[in-house]
Motif scaffolding. Structure first.
Motif, PDB file in Angstrom:
ATOM      1  N   GLY A 396       0.788  -1.218   0.000  1.00  0.00           N
ATOM      2  CA  GLY A 396       0.000   0.000   0.000  1.00  0.00           C
ATOM      3  C   GLY A 396       0.820   1.268   0.000  1.00  0.00           C
ATOM      4  O   GLY A 396       0.267   2.347  -0.172  1.00  0.00           O
ATOM      5  N   ASN A 397       2.127   1.155   0.188  1.00  0.00           N
ATOM      6  CA  ASN A 397       3.004   2.316   0.178  1.00  0.00           C
ATOM      7  C   ASN A 397       3.803   2.289  -1.117  1.00  0.00           C
ATOM      8  O   ASN A 397       4.784   1.544  -1.242  1.00  0.00           O
ATOM      9  CB  ASN A 397       3.928   2.310   1.397  1.00  0.00           C
ATOM     10  CG  ASN A 397       4.704   3.598   1.543  1.00  0.00           C
ATOM     11  OD1 ASN A 397       5.283   4.107   0.594  1.00  0.00           O
ATOM     12  ND2 ASN A 397       4.739   4.137   2.758  1.00  0.00           N
ATOM     13  N   ALA A 398       3.387   3.112  -2.081  1.00  0.00           N
ATOM     14  CA  ALA A 398       3.993   3.070  -3.413  1.00  0.00           C
ATOM     15  C   ALA A 398       5.466   3.433  -3.366  1.00  0.00           C
ATOM     16  O   ALA A 398       6.277   2.853  -4.101  1.00  0.00           O
ATOM     17  CB  ALA A 398       3.232   4.016  -4.348  1.00  0.00           C
ATOM     18  N   GLU A 399       5.828   4.384  -2.515  1.00  0.00           N
ATOM     19  CA  GLU A 399       7.230   4.789  -2.441  1.00  0.00           C
ATOM     20  C   GLU A 399       8.105   3.643  -1.962  1.00  0.00           C
ATOM     21  O   GLU A 399       9.180   3.395  -2.514  1.00  0.00           O
ATOM     22  CB  GLU A 399       7.388   6.003  -1.533  1.00  0.00           C
ATOM     23  CG  GLU A 399       6.801   7.281  -2.129  1.00  0.00           C
ATOM     24  CD  GLU A 399       7.072   8.503  -1.261  1.00  0.00           C
ATOM     25  OE1 GLU A 399       7.675   8.346  -0.168  1.00  0.00           O
ATOM     26  OE2 GLU A 399       6.682   9.613  -1.674  1.00  0.00           O
ATOM     27  N   ARG A 400       7.659   2.957  -0.947  1.00  0.00           N
ATOM     28  CA  ARG A 400       8.470   1.851  -0.431  1.00  0.00           C
ATOM     29  C   ARG A 400       8.542   0.709  -1.426  1.00  0.00           C
ATOM     30  O   ARG A 400       9.581   0.051  -1.555  1.00  0.00           O
ATOM     31  CB  ARG A 400       7.925   1.390   0.923  1.00  0.00           C
ATOM     32  CG  ARG A 400       8.096   2.460   1.986  1.00  0.00           C
ATOM     33  CD  ARG A 400       7.626   2.032   3.359  1.00  0.00           C
ATOM     34  NE  ARG A 400       7.521   3.208   4.221  1.00  0.00           N
ATOM     35  CZ  ARG A 400       7.083   3.190   5.461  1.00  0.00           C
ATOM     36  NH1 ARG A 400       6.699   2.036   6.003  1.00  0.00           N
ATOM     37  NH2 ARG A 400       7.012   4.297   6.171  1.00  0.00           N
ATOM     38  N   LYS A 401       7.448   0.456  -2.126  1.00  0.00           N
ATOM     39  CA  LYS A 401       7.487  -0.556  -3.176  1.00  0.00           C
ATOM     40  C   LYS A 401       8.513  -0.173  -4.248  1.00  0.00           C
ATOM     41  O   LYS A 401       9.322  -1.010  -4.680  1.00  0.00           O
ATOM     42  CB  LYS A 401       6.103  -0.706  -3.807  1.00  0.00           C
ATOM     43  CG  LYS A 401       6.033  -1.686  -4.975  1.00  0.00           C
ATOM     44  CD  LYS A 401       4.603  -1.800  -5.493  1.00  0.00           C
ATOM     45  CE  LYS A 401       4.496  -2.779  -6.646  1.00  0.00           C
ATOM     46  NZ  LYS A 401       5.207  -2.284  -7.852  1.00  0.00           N
ATOM     47  N   ASP A 402       8.495   1.102  -4.649  1.00  0.00           N
ATOM     48  CA  ASP A 402       9.462   1.561  -5.654  1.00  0.00           C
ATOM     49  C   ASP A 402      10.892   1.417  -5.144  1.00  0.00           C
ATOM     50  O   ASP A 402      11.796   1.019  -5.887  1.00  0.00           O
ATOM     51  CB  ASP A 402       9.199   3.019  -6.022  1.00  0.00           C
ATOM     52  CG  ASP A 402       7.917   3.213  -6.821  1.00  0.00           C
ATOM     53  OD1 ASP A 402       7.374   2.204  -7.325  1.00  0.00           O
ATOM     54  OD2 ASP A 402       7.450   4.363  -6.932  1.00  0.00           O
ATOM     55  N   ILE A 403      11.095   1.728  -3.872  1.00  0.00           N
ATOM     56  CA  ILE A 403      12.453   1.644  -3.322  1.00  0.00           C
ATOM     57  C   ILE A 403      12.946   0.207  -3.318  1.00  0.00           C
ATOM     58  O   ILE A 403      14.115  -0.055  -3.653  1.00  0.00           O
ATOM     59  CB  ILE A 403      12.487   2.252  -1.908  1.00  0.00           C
ATOM     60  CG1 ILE A 403      12.328   3.771  -1.990  1.00  0.00           C
ATOM     61  CG2 ILE A 403      13.798   1.910  -1.197  1.00  0.00           C
ATOM     62  CD1 ILE A 403      12.131   4.449  -0.655  1.00  0.00           C
ATOM     63  N   THR A 404      12.085  -0.748  -2.953  1.00  0.00           N
ATOM     64  CA  THR A 404      12.532  -2.146  -2.973  1.00  0.00           C
ATOM     65  C   THR A 404      12.947  -2.565  -4.373  1.00  0.00           C
ATOM     66  O   THR A 404      13.925  -3.314  -4.546  1.00  0.00           O
ATOM     67  CB  THR A 404      11.450  -3.101  -2.444  1.00  0.00           C
ATOM     68  OG1 THR A 404      10.287  -3.043  -3.284  1.00  0.00           O
ATOM     69  CG2 THR A 404      11.067  -2.766  -1.015  1.00  0.00           C
ATOM     70  N   GLU A 405      12.248  -2.060  -5.381  1.00  0.00           N
ATOM     71  CA  GLU A 405      12.598  -2.414  -6.759  1.00  0.00           C
ATOM     72  C   GLU A 405      13.888  -1.738  -7.204  1.00  0.00           C
ATOM     73  O   GLU A 405      14.699  -2.326  -7.936  1.00  0.00           O
ATOM     74  CB  GLU A 405      11.440  -2.064  -7.683  1.00  0.00           C
ATOM     75  CG  GLU A 405      10.197  -2.924  -7.422  1.00  0.00           C
ATOM     76  CD  GLU A 405       8.966  -2.459  -8.174  1.00  0.00           C
ATOM     77  OE1 GLU A 405       9.039  -1.387  -8.835  1.00  0.00           O
ATOM     78  OE2 GLU A 405       7.929  -3.154  -8.106  1.00  0.00           O
ATOM     79  N   ILE A 406      14.102  -0.502  -6.757  1.00  0.00           N
ATOM     80  CA  ILE A 406      15.362   0.179  -7.073  1.00  0.00           C
ATOM     81  C   ILE A 406      16.526  -0.527  -6.387  1.00  0.00           C
ATOM     82  O   ILE A 406      17.587  -0.759  -6.996  1.00  0.00           O
ATOM     83  CB  ILE A 406      15.291   1.658  -6.655  1.00  0.00           C
ATOM     84  CG1 ILE A 406      14.286   2.408  -7.529  1.00  0.00           C
ATOM     85  CG2 ILE A 406      16.669   2.319  -6.756  1.00  0.00           C
ATOM     86  CD1 ILE A 406      13.986   3.817  -7.058  1.00  0.00           C
ATOM     87  N   VAL A 407      16.342  -0.876  -5.112  1.00  0.00           N
ATOM     88  CA  VAL A 407      17.396  -1.601  -4.391  1.00  0.00           C
ATOM     89  C   VAL A 407      17.681  -2.933  -5.065  1.00  0.00           C
ATOM     90  O   VAL A 407      18.837  -3.354  -5.204  1.00  0.00           O
ATOM     91  CB  VAL A 407      16.988  -1.797  -2.917  1.00  0.00           C
ATOM     92  CG1 VAL A 407      17.923  -2.783  -2.204  1.00  0.00           C
ATOM     93  CG2 VAL A 407      16.996  -0.456  -2.188  1.00  0.00           C
ATOM     94  N   GLN A 408      16.632  -3.606  -5.513  1.00  0.00           N
ATOM     95  CA  GLN A 408      16.819  -4.871  -6.233  1.00  0.00           C
ATOM     96  C   GLN A 408      17.706  -4.674  -7.452  1.00  0.00           C
ATOM     97  O   GLN A 408      18.661  -5.433  -7.678  1.00  0.00           O
ATOM     98  CB  GLN A 408      15.457  -5.419  -6.660  1.00  0.00           C
ATOM     99  CG  GLN A 408      15.532  -6.717  -7.458  1.00  0.00           C
ATOM    100  CD  GLN A 408      14.177  -7.142  -8.010  1.00  0.00           C
ATOM    101  OE1 GLN A 408      13.392  -6.291  -8.466  1.00  0.00           O
ATOM    102  NE2 GLN A 408      13.877  -8.429  -7.946  1.00  0.00           N
TER     103      GLN A 408
END
Length: 553
Positions: A396-408
């Protein structure tokens, strides 16, 4: 999170002052530039609807670990003994006054005698003592145990006076700002280990603050109504008739609801949404530098994260500045330790050596025994196990989802295989707080530090079996510094020790601290007198009001 919350200094904050200022202000603050002052008698009425992505799991000050719950406890449903003014100085709340003895070994609070629990019983020193005793009882599971490290037993002097023993320590008033006493007559007799399961936590909380509980529908809403008996000296009855906290898990829907007028206050819109909200004639953005930071926790119960070189390498392989620019649109500031840049004891040099450096990250990983032995692009250790882990964050937190993908993507460049995983908020808290299992590899989570920094709950070896020691980090030198810092009352004398502490944490990297946030709030144009700051999203909510001409509920 509470953490979270989690933690009083006379700060030179960059934030706007909170609450109570009705002067005309430009768009972005609490008032619109063209809005005339509304007479006080016309401010009463209406329902303020607050929207956020996360559900508030429970409302019990003794057991809740959620940051938003702590905000509601401080400003809505309950009354801490003190609160902070806009200069971050303690001022009376439930306590009318207080004093310390000459050698700073006893703190005495004199309580108001006109505060009632919402079921009609008067709030007394016996409630405060019960709450304090339960918060210090390990079986209760009070999450912020570091609050009481230097405190001792409490004695009720009379019905409205309580004295608490303590060891001399710095900023000793801070714990009382965020700790809200509970009604003894409701919870007494409940075994400490069962307090979190009492109906008081989720179905029938009884407070004594400016608003009283009406309804809780799990995963959907909390509803509160104005307390008509709130002391006039503290502001009296709130302006709004009701507060409704709505859970709206999708940020896009939250933005739409704000712009369409279905909610009045959107807690923490994404940075991407800020421009659209500001362009709207119906809403504005309020921002302030926050005490919250976002961090990646490396669970040291997992073998791959036990080597400090690995943790340092992971930090060096992540382009944190790019994340702030891409995800936060610049609404954030890099950090390497738990001390916010707006605090007097922040050390800007701590962790400077851990700048973005993929080549350096590869060297450290190789030194730690991680090599691409089978040429598949993923590092393996000497036993052939791939460097692969799951990175969990809340859905539900789009920013955190995006960050996990960037970190990946960024860690893939150095041969580390990251598998992002989204989890429901309450489920994620259960997994990282479970002291027996700690069933996760790595977690992306936010932490809101208290004004009095005491990271014992996060880092102390003695807290391994406490809720917030998520990553099972233990270093005796860190423990020594954590024990020393609160005992140095003079700030200048403590400054070099704060520097040592921050540099120690930066070297050990139990967490990769991505950034400190610039907090954003979306505010509908009909909602006025809203000036949140580093004290919290809900500060001054009893003085928020809806323009009479624009009320539709």
């Amino acid at each position: 999170m509470k953490q979270r919350s989690l933690s009083l200094l006379a700060l030179a904050l960059l934030a706007a002052c909170g609450g109570g200022n009705d002067a005309a202000r430009p768009k972005g603050g609490g008032q619109a530039a063209d809005e005339p002052s509304v007479p006080e008698q016309q401010r009463y009425g209406g329902t303020i609807v607050i929207g956020a992505i996360g559900a508030i799991p429970d409302m019990n000050p003794l057991t809740s670990t959620d940051h938003t719950a702590n905000q509601v406890q401080q400003f809505v449903l309950f009354m801490p003994l003190v609160t902070y003014n806009d200069k971050m100085e303690p001022v009376p709340r439930l306590a009318r006054s207080w004093e310390v003895n000459a050698d700073t070994t006893a703190l005495t609070f004199h309580l108001r005698d006109d505060v009632f629990w919402h079921d009609g019983k008067k709030t007394t020193a016996y409630d405060v003592k019960y709450s304090y005793d339960m918060a210090r009882t390990p079986e209760t599971g009070f999450p912020n145990t570091a609050f009481w490290t230097h405190y001792k037993d409490a004695t009720v002097v009379d019905s409205f006076t309580i004295r608490i023993g303590m060891e001399p320590h710095a900023d000793f008033m801070d714990s009382w700002r965020s700790f809200a006493p509970v009604p003894r007559h409701v919870l007494e007799g409940t075994a400490p280990a069962q307090i979190r399961n009492h109906p008081f936590s989720t179905r029938s909380p009884v407070g004594n603050g400016p608003f009283r509980f009406v309804e809780h529908v799990p995963q959907q809403r909390w509803v509160f109504e104005a307390n008509p008996n709130f002391p006039r000296e503290l502001g009296g009855r709130p302006y709004a008739d009701r507060l409704v906290y709505r859970v709206i898990p999708e940020p896009t829907t939250l933005q739409t609801e704000l712009l369409n007028g279905n909610i009045d206050y959107y807690i923490a819109p994404t940075a991407e949404q800020a421009d659209a909200i500001e362009r709207s004639p119906n809403a504005r953005v309020v921002s302030f530098p926050d005490r919250q930071f976002l961090m990646l926790g490396w669970n040291e119960r997992r073998e791959m994260f036990k080597d400090v070189r690995v943790r340092q390498a992971l930090t060096m392989a992540i382009d944190r500045e790019a994340i702030v620019k891409a995800v936060r649109r610049g609404y954030g500031q890099l950090g390497n330790t738990t001390i916010p840049p707006i605090f007097w004891n922040h050390d800007p040099q701590a962790g400077a050596e851990l700048r973005y450096d993929t080549a350096g990250a590869r060297r450290l990983l190789a030194e730690a025994g991680w090599q691409d032995r089978n040429r598949d692009g993923v590092l393996e250790n000497a036993q052939g196990q791939p460097f692969r882990f799951t990175l969990m964050t809340n859905q539900g937190n789009a920013e955190r989802k995006d960050i996990t993908e960037i970190v990946q993507a960024q860690l893939k460049r150095v041969g580390v295989d990251v598998r992002p995983q989204l989890s429901e908020w309450g489920t994620m808290l259960d997994r990282i707080n479970d002291v027996e299992r700690r069933d996760f590899d790595a977690v992306l989570v936010a932490w809101v530090t208290e004004f009095r920094i005491d990271d014992t709950d996060l880092f102390s070896c003695s807290k391994m079996n406490s809720p917030y020691q998520w990553v099972s980090y233990c270093n005796p030198e860190t423990d020594r510094l954590l024990d020393t810092l609160p005992r140095i009352v003079d700030r200048e004398a403590s400054r070099p020790v704060w520097q040592q502490y921050q540099r120690q944490i930066a070297r050990d990297q139990p967490y990769t601290i991505l950034y400190f946030t610039t907090r954003l709030e979306g505010v509908h144009e009909r909602l006025r007198n809203v000036d949140p700051d580093a004290r919290g999203d809900w500060v001054g909510i009893d003085r928020w009001y809806l323009l009479p001409t624009m009320r539709n509920r």
